[in-house]
Design an enzyme around this catalytic site. Structure first.
Site, short mmCIF file in Angstrom:
data_model
loop_
_atom_site.label_atom_id
_atom_site.label_comp_id
_atom_site.label_asym_id
_atom_site.label_seq_id
_atom_site.Cartn_x
_atom_site.Cartn_y
_atom_site.Cartn_z
N MET A 30 16.78 -1.11 53.85
CA MET A 30 15.57 -1.02 53.02
C MET A 30 15.56 -2.14 51.99
O MET A 30 14.81 -2.10 51.02
CB MET A 30 15.50 0.35 52.35
N GLY A 36 27.58 -4.07 50.48
CA GLY A 36 27.64 -3.04 51.53
C GLY A 36 26.85 -3.50 52.75
O GLY A 36 27.35 -3.49 53.88
N HIS A 37 25.61 -3.94 52.50
CA HIS A 37 24.78 -4.46 53.59
C HIS A 37 25.44 -5.71 54.19
O HIS A 37 25.47 -5.89 55.41
CB HIS A 37 23.39 -4.85 53.09
P1 AMP Z 1 19.81 1.18 52.89
O1 AMP Z 1 19.23 -0.17 52.60
O2 AMP Z 1 20.32 1.89 51.68
O3 AMP Z 1 18.90 2.02 53.76
O4 AMP Z 1 21.10 0.91 53.76
C1 AMP Z 1 21.04 0.16 54.94
C2 AMP Z 1 22.35 0.28 55.66
O5 AMP Z 1 23.40 -0.20 54.82
C3 AMP Z 1 22.69 1.73 56.02
O6 AMP Z 1 23.31 1.77 57.29
C4 AMP Z 1 23.66 2.11 54.93
O7 AMP Z 1 24.57 3.12 55.31
C5 AMP Z 1 24.39 0.78 54.73
N1 AMP Z 1 25.03 0.79 53.40
C6 AMP Z 1 24.44 1.05 52.21
N2 AMP Z 1 25.36 1.01 51.22
C7 AMP Z 1 26.54 0.75 51.81
C8 AMP Z 1 27.88 0.60 51.33
N3 AMP Z 1 28.18 0.73 50.05
N4 AMP Z 1 28.86 0.33 52.22
C9 AMP Z 1 28.58 0.20 53.55
N5 AMP Z 1 27.34 0.33 54.06
C10 AMP Z 1 26.33 0.60 53.21
#
Ligand code: AMP
Length: 304
Positions: A30, A36-37
């Site tokens: 998103m 993390g990403h």
């Molecule tokens: P989001 O943008 O929050 O929807 O996350 C996109 C992807 O990044 C999803 O698969 C999340 O699980 C992963 N993600 C978000 N935060 C982390 C993190 N701290 N460590 C690893 N993956 C993450």
């Protein structure tokens, strides 16, 4: 790196890549990207020839009183971080592009959505599963990368992919944390300095829980009440849920449980953070116990 905003444009580029026999990896996000990403993108680049990062704040997965409108956005920064991490394409469709007319078809995964965020955020996982299936159908990747930070999401998508025979390999990736332990999240920017400090109670408590299991504790109800106590001891924490579940089924621990997930969702101010730890039984199975047993074992100290 190419920025592509239309489904047709993306399909054209990827059709050419596939004609050349290149392996395609997808990292759905998103946006407001962080390390993390980046870890998902880097992993995808190690394993695939062409990495597509999608940035789409999916309205379908937000409830009416959630943070859709204020969700942080910074496409320029996202493009830099995605490029640096090895992405070839940043797919950034508008809501109109993804949902040109009223949505009459959604994907709904049962059972693994009964608890945790599935219970706290009604309709959330229908929105997630629907947009992920759309992205998989648009990109047709060989592999798709998800973070274990969103543990239930990984279970939901895995189930959808297996139930619907979606030809893609799911790659779950470990949670990336700040040096002090806080799980990285786009929503961390909402936190005040005080809440940011208080939020450490999540990773600290999950670490303590891991120690308790390593010391021999296998009573799921006791583990859950300890975890709840530790988090409640932080005055700025308002618990949404604290649960210990079978990591595969996302149901209460049974005699078949070889691995648990301790999953928490906690508000700090208006900001809801989630975190989890997956802990295996190391050959000594977990069990469920009633509250009397917990009281007794509390009196005796930790059972082992
Ligand atoms: P989001 O943008 O929050 O929807 O996350 C996109 C992807 O990044 C999803 O698969 C999340 O699980 C992963 N993600 C978000 N935060 C982390 C993190 N701290 N460590 C690893 N993956 C993450």
């Amino acid at each position: 790196m190419q920025l592509i905003e239309t489904i047709a444009g993306l399909r054209e580029v990827l059709a050419e890549a596939r004609r050349q026999g290149l392996k395609v990896g997808l990292v759905p996000t998103m946006g407001y990207l962080h390390e993390g990403h980046a870890s998902l993108i880097t992993r995808a680049k190690e394993e695939c020839d062409v990495v597509v990062v999608s940035v789409f704040v999916n309205p379908l997965q937000f409830g009416p009183h959630e943070d859709l409108d204020r969700y942080p956005r910074d496409l320029e920064r996202d493009a830099q971080l995605a490029t640096k991490s090895g992405a070839a394409i940043l797919f950034h469709p508008s809501a109109q592009e993804m949902y040109p007319s009223q949505v009459l078809t959604t994907v709904s995964v049962q059972q693994v959505t009964d608890r945790l965020c599935g219970a706290s955020r009604p309709g959330h996982f229908d929105g997630v599963a629907t947009v992920v299936l759309k992205l998989l159908n648009i990109v047709l990747p060989d592999r798709v990368y998800f973070g274990l930070k969103d543990y239930q999401q990984v279970r939901v998508i895995s189930r959808m992919v297996s139930d619907l025979n979606v030809p893609v390999q799911i790659v779950p990736c470990p949670t990336i944390r700040e040096p002090d332990g806080l799980a990285k999240s786009s929503r961390n920017v909402y936190l005040t300095a005080q809440d940011r400090q208080a939020a450490l109670v999540l990773s600290n408590s999950l670490r303590e829980l891991q120690k308790l299991v390593s010391a021999g504790e296998r009573n799921a109800a006791l583990l859950q009440s300890r975890l709840t106590e530790w988090i409640s001891s932080e005055p700025l924490a308002r618990i949404d849920y604290v649960e210990i579940l079978d990591s595969e089924k996302l149901e209460p621990v049974s005699c078949e449980t070889a691995e648990i997930v301790a999953a928490v969702a906690v508000y700090f101010g208006q900001t809801r953070l989630i975190d989890n730890a997956v802990i295996d039984a190391e050959g000594r199975p977990f069990y469920a116990a009633d509250s009397n047993e917990i009281k007794n074992s509390s009196r005796q100290g930790n059972r082992s």
